[in-house]
Design a protein around this motif. Structure first.
Motif, mmCIF file in Angstrom:
data_model
loop_
_atom_site.group_PDB
_atom_site.id
_atom_site.type_symbol
_atom_site.label_atom_id
_atom_site.label_comp_id
_atom_site.label_asym_id
_atom_site.label_seq_id
_atom_site.Cartn_x
_atom_site.Cartn_y
_atom_site.Cartn_z
ATOM 1 N N LEU A 88 21.219 30.340 54.833
ATOM 2 C CA LEU A 88 22.072 31.473 55.175
ATOM 3 C C LEU A 88 22.913 31.793 53.954
ATOM 4 O O LEU A 88 23.661 30.942 53.468
ATOM 5 C CB LEU A 88 22.963 31.127 56.374
ATOM 6 N N ARG A 89 22.797 33.011 53.448
ATOM 7 C CA ARG A 89 23.486 33.397 52.218
ATOM 8 C C ARG A 89 24.522 34.479 52.473
ATOM 9 O O ARG A 89 24.353 35.318 53.345
ATOM 10 C CB ARG A 89 22.471 33.879 51.180
ATOM 11 N N SER A 90 25.575 34.451 51.657
ATOM 12 C CA SER A 90 26.623 35.464 51.718
ATOM 13 C C SER A 90 26.781 36.066 50.322
ATOM 14 O O SER A 90 26.863 35.334 49.328
ATOM 15 C CB SER A 90 27.943 34.831 52.167
ATOM 16 N N TYR A 91 26.809 37.407 50.259
ATOM 17 C CA TYR A 91 26.872 38.100 48.966
ATOM 18 C C TYR A 91 28.166 38.900 48.842
ATOM 19 O O TYR A 91 28.699 39.411 49.823
ATOM 20 C CB TYR A 91 25.683 39.050 48.809
ATOM 21 N N GLY A 92 28.638 39.026 47.609
ATOM 22 C CA GLY A 92 29.808 39.838 47.331
ATOM 23 C C GLY A 92 29.453 41.217 46.864
ATOM 24 O O GLY A 92 30.324 42.063 46.648
ATOM 25 N N GLY A 93 28.163 41.473 46.701
ATOM 26 C CA GLY A 93 27.681 42.773 46.267
ATOM 27 C C GLY A 93 26.364 43.076 46.947
ATOM 28 O O GLY A 93 26.218 42.866 48.147
ATOM 29 N N ARG A 94 25.394 43.522 46.164
ATOM 30 C CA ARG A 94 24.097 43.860 46.731
ATOM 31 C C ARG A 94 23.394 42.609 47.239
ATOM 32 O O ARG A 94 23.332 41.598 46.552
ATOM 33 C CB ARG A 94 23.238 44.562 45.664
ATOM 34 N N ALA A 95 22.872 42.681 48.452
ATOM 35 C CA ALA A 95 22.156 41.546 49.024
ATOM 36 C C ALA A 95 20.935 41.219 48.179
ATOM 37 O O ALA A 95 20.306 42.109 47.581
ATOM 38 C CB ALA A 95 21.740 41.869 50.458
ATOM 39 N N ASP A 96 20.610 39.936 48.122
ATOM 40 C CA ASP A 96 19.462 39.434 47.356
ATOM 41 C C ASP A 96 19.666 39.509 45.850
ATOM 42 O O ASP A 96 18.730 39.271 45.081
ATOM 43 C CB ASP A 96 18.160 40.174 47.734
ATOM 44 N N ASP A 97 20.889 39.838 45.419
ATOM 45 C CA ASP A 97 21.218 39.813 43.991
ATOM 46 C C ASP A 97 21.902 38.481 43.710
ATOM 47 O O ASP A 97 23.037 38.247 44.132
ATOM 48 C CB ASP A 97 22.138 40.985 43.645
ATOM 49 N N ASN A 98 21.213 37.578 43.027
ATOM 50 C CA ASN A 98 21.747 36.232 42.796
ATOM 51 C C ASN A 98 23.089 36.253 42.082
ATOM 52 O O ASN A 98 23.924 35.366 42.284
ATOM 53 C CB ASN A 98 20.744 35.399 41.996
#
Length: 216
Positions: free
Chosen positions: A71-81
């Motif tokens: 489960l991942r959480s992003y601070g910007g565009r999803a799927d952008d490492n």
């Protein structure tokens, strides 16, 4: 499809050492470390051995639904490492199955996992949502959700968690054909094709699941 377990790089994960079952009518995960001792005995040490029972109880391995291992959480565009804040992943899995007096089966499931900070992540407190399901075909017998708090302190990059869910009861008519599932998502992914399984004898240690690869 379901994900077979693999290691995810948690430093404390070690191999399991086989040990014969110590509870009547019980199929156990292997032990030899504090995690499986907590699952089976409720403490970090192994109690004195008891005579093994020759009966059998069906105790399938724990499956992880497709896309349910991370489960991942992003601070910007999803799927952008580069925008990743945090990633929660499942680690080692184990289970214990006990035959009850009425013929039903009580299942206990243990889960280890970790929270990793990404490039945009900051230390703090995180919540890992863990979902437990027991199914027989398309029928859901038990569905439970747990939220586990994980703290990552200043200067640290990860936090570990352990959760044990008990008393997941399978009725007697379904006690020979059920499946155990764990996921980090409330809506499990596509189910795998049905597999034929043999009942696990109580006199042999049932293999524990290692860590699934993170995939999402």
């Amino acid at each position: 499809m379901r994900t077979r377990a693999k290691t995810v790089g948690i430093a404390l994960i070690a191999g399991f050492l086989p040990l014969a079952a110590t509870m009547p009518g019980t199929a156990l995960a292997e032990d030899g470390n504090w995690f499986t001792n907590m699952l089976k005995y409720g403490g970090t040490t192994v109690p004195p051995s008891q005579p093994a029972d020759l009966g059998q109880v069906y105790c399938p391995t724990v499956d992880v639904a497709e896309n349910g291992a991370a489960l991942r959480s992003y601070g910007g565009r999803a799927d952008d490492n580069a925008s990743l804040r945090s990633q929660i992943t499942l680690g080692r899995l184990a289970r214990e199955c006990v035959r009850l007096a009425d013929g039903s089966v009580s299942v206990k499931v243990g889960v280890e996992g970790q929270v990793l900070l990404g490039p945009q992540g900051r230390p703090g407190r995180f919540e890992a949502p863990v979902y437990f399901t027991i199914k027989a075909g398309d029928q859901t017998i038990v569905a439970r959700a747990r939220k586990v708090s994980v703290s990552i302190g200043p200067g640290e990059a990860q936090g570990l968690f352990t959760v044990i869910e008990e008393n997941l009861v399978v009725p007697r008519p379904l006690s020979e054909s059920y499946e155990i599932g764990v996921s980090l998502h409330g809506a499990p992914g596509k189910a795998a094709a049905k597999r034929k399984r043999k009942p696990a004898p109580t006199s042999a240690a049932a293999p524990a699941e290692a860590a699934p690869e993170a995939s999402q």
